[in-house]
Write an enzyme that holds these catalytic residues in place. Sequence first.
Site, PDB file in Angstrom:
ATOM      1  N   ASP B 180       0.845  -1.196   0.000  1.00 50.15           N
ATOM      2  CA  ASP B 180       0.000   0.000   0.000  1.00 50.15           C
ATOM      3  C   ASP B 180       0.880   1.246   0.000  1.00 50.15           C
ATOM      4  O   ASP B 180       1.977   1.227  -0.568  1.00 50.15           O
ATOM      5  CB  ASP B 180      -0.921  -0.043   1.236  1.00 50.15           C
ATOM      6  CG  ASP B 180      -2.264   0.605   0.979  1.00 50.15           C
ATOM      7  OD1 ASP B 180      -2.294   1.842   0.887  1.00 50.15           O
ATOM      8  OD2 ASP B 180      -3.282  -0.110   0.873  1.00 50.15           O
ATOM      9  N   HIS B 214      -3.447   6.007   3.714  1.00 45.60           N
ATOM     10  CA  HIS B 214      -4.295   4.868   3.340  1.00 45.60           C
ATOM     11  C   HIS B 214      -3.762   3.546   3.892  1.00 45.60           C
ATOM     12  O   HIS B 214      -4.508   2.735   4.468  1.00 45.60           O
ATOM     13  CB  HIS B 214      -4.377   4.820   1.813  1.00 45.60           C
ATOM     14  CG  HIS B 214      -5.281   3.764   1.267  1.00 45.60           C
ATOM     15  ND1 HIS B 214      -4.849   2.489   0.983  1.00 45.60           N
ATOM     16  CD2 HIS B 214      -6.599   3.807   0.928  1.00 45.60           C
ATOM     17  CE1 HIS B 214      -5.865   1.784   0.490  1.00 45.60           C
ATOM     18  NE2 HIS B 214      -6.935   2.567   0.456  1.00 45.60           N
ATOM     19  N   ASN B 306     -14.044   0.822  -6.377  1.00 49.08           N
ATOM     20  CA  ASN B 306     -15.068   1.727  -5.854  1.00 49.08           C
ATOM     21  C   ASN B 306     -15.842   2.513  -6.894  1.00 49.08           C
ATOM     22  O   ASN B 306     -16.465   3.506  -6.555  1.00 49.08           O
ATOM     23  CB  ASN B 306     -14.422   2.729  -4.892  1.00 49.08           C
ATOM     24  CG  ASN B 306     -13.758   2.043  -3.732  1.00 49.08           C
ATOM     25  OD1 ASN B 306     -14.174   0.956  -3.342  1.00 49.08           O
ATOM     26  ND2 ASN B 306     -12.712   2.652  -3.203  1.00 49.08           N
ATOM     27  N   SER B 375     -11.302  -0.859  -0.143  1.00 49.36           N
ATOM     28  CA  SER B 375      -9.986  -1.033   0.491  1.00 49.36           C
ATOM     29  C   SER B 375     -10.140  -1.526   1.920  1.00 49.36           C
ATOM     30  O   SER B 375      -9.431  -2.441   2.360  1.00 49.36           O
ATOM     31  CB  SER B 375      -9.246   0.308   0.532  1.00 49.36           C
ATOM     32  OG  SER B 375      -8.835   0.691  -0.735  1.00 49.36           O
TER      33      SER B 375
END
Lengths: 263, 441
Positions: B180, B214, B306, B375
Amino acid sequence: MPFLRRGVAAALVLVLWTPGPLPLRAREETAAGRWKATLGLEYNFRTIAWDQKTRFSRLDAAVLLAGIRLQVIRGWHASAVLGCGLSDWSGLVFRNLPFSVDYEAGYRAGITAGGGLETHLVRFGSWDIGMAGRLLASFGSRKTLSLSGLNEEGRLDVRGRWMRVQAGPVVTYRSSVALATFFKASFDRLWGAFTMAETIGELDGTEEKAVVGRSWVSISGGLLWEPSPAFGLGLEGTVFPYRRAGGGVGLDAGAALRASAGF
Amino acid sequence: MPSLVKTKTILGLALLAAALFPSARQAGPAKILDLAFVPETDGPAGAEYVEGQILVKFKPQAGVVVRAASLVACGSRLIARLPRLDVYVVAIPPDESVERMVEVYRRNPDVEYAEPNGYLRVEMTPNDTLFKYQYALANTGQQIGSIPGSPAGRASADIKATSGWEESKGSPEVVIAVVDTGVDLTHPDLKNKLVNAGRDFVNNDLDASDDHGHGSMVAGIAAADTNNLEGVAGVAWNSKILPLKAIDSSGTGTTDKVAEAIRWAADNGAQVINLSLGSSLPTNTLRDACRYAFEKGAFIAAAAGNGGQAVHYPAAYDAYVFAVAATDYNDARASFSNFGPEVDAAAPGVRTLAPYASALTPPGYLPYAYGDGTSFATAHVSGLAALIKGLKPSLSPAQIMAVIRYSADDVNAAQAKGRDDELGYGRINLEEAIVPLKIRK
């Protein structure tokens, strides 16, 4: 297969050392080749250890056995039995299957068979000392249980089997022509295995629990009633002492009712 | 160009302002404890009852002598008698199992009932101060956030985490690689969970610090430090996090970096790889990296995406990757959640509370944030996969995938019974996945 290896080993023990199980022979039989039919009902509960003897549960077994008993030569008797049994393996837990299972499903039926040998060694008046040994094996039966509550149909195929080997001296005291009491102290070992196969959708897994009875010995006592040379009835109670890990002695128990009829 | 899965991290308002916890801020740790929840009761974690003792109630007609004789015959010792209930607390012989002694007593005709002395808990509720806002783990219908107007969820629209934790809280032997934006290496809810400082494939060094936020959120949802009287709870309490930075501070990464990180994770002991990232562009490089990790025994969870469109890659690499859609606090599909035949299951991904990078947190705010996106749904699945792997190390990634699919709750059965393209097999359920099935008479 450890179960098979133990079976062979136990059979060898019996062949080499030929005692028999049930002192259902208070009256001396003089004619070799004489047959008797037998019928027995037995119940035992034994504490079993599994997972490298780190976990314990209990095996309850009730068996109904029909058989024959033959005096092969004077003082030596051989017997064979065949019947059905119910075994309860509840308490086993299976953690290596894709979905873990706690097994509490109660009694399962299965075929039970075995054989034994017994002989007289010494007699002093009303006292008789002999040796007896027996091997009894329950082959279980495959049973399928359905699993519900998941997103795919599932089932468990279970099968339990066990084997018990007994061997040891028997002391019999005849208080009258028809009535005798007996006492046995036996090496008494129980082995078994319970297999569970889990199938859920594309998932499958199998886990086997090799179990062993915690007790290595049994102590039995009972009564024999033989109103005639052709008919006998026996009642036997057994305890299986074992040493607890934390000290002290644990006791398992069992009972048997047996009848014989001569030809 | 793969882009970071869109996440609506509602910083600002959604960051939990310290003002929300005035008593905690003003009065120190003691006041924080006032905010905390019922701590675990005594007793071994996961145990259902007290070892070495049982409860026995004799029939009223059984006299004192009969009762005493029964206890002696069973090698038991009286610990106490509950006078109003006429129930005996009995110590069983050492090395005797509770189950067996209960059975022995039940067969005694003088006994009305015998049973284990069970532990009672308000379920396995961690003491993390913000746990009450984590509807995804335990949804009581609570308001999610203290800001006026915060939504309230529907009770039980959660992943059944507290029930699952009764069986397992994970194993420190299981490592979750978070590929990530990096992870905040100093965050109080993360620093003790890291295998090491990780690897930064963007800047090519051994410091996978998070410069976006994130990755810290994802890592925290999967395996935040839990029951530490602080912050949030992770799904896999005891599992470790391997931070791998393959996405830059703008939230964008490249296929080569991500693929390299996946391979590196697989080669360095990660049993679970979390990929909360995606792109509509399929690449052989990324697919091959996923296949490599899968064949090395790593379970890979990836976000479906998304955009309310087709499932993104790598989630769409169906054979190797577990694709995760998002639900909300009512167990409804999140409107942004991508869909398609590759979707395996869903997890909460709306207003999910997670640790946020401390360095990026504005003054006056706690380093935690609410976020929306597949996520964060994916991180829940990674945590569950880690729990399963810890319990059953021999399971292959494909088997773990199946366990998660089959144990999911078909929360949209009214619209589409069975597996469907929106939520796959349904919202994940920790209890169903890891608590043993009881096979009774």
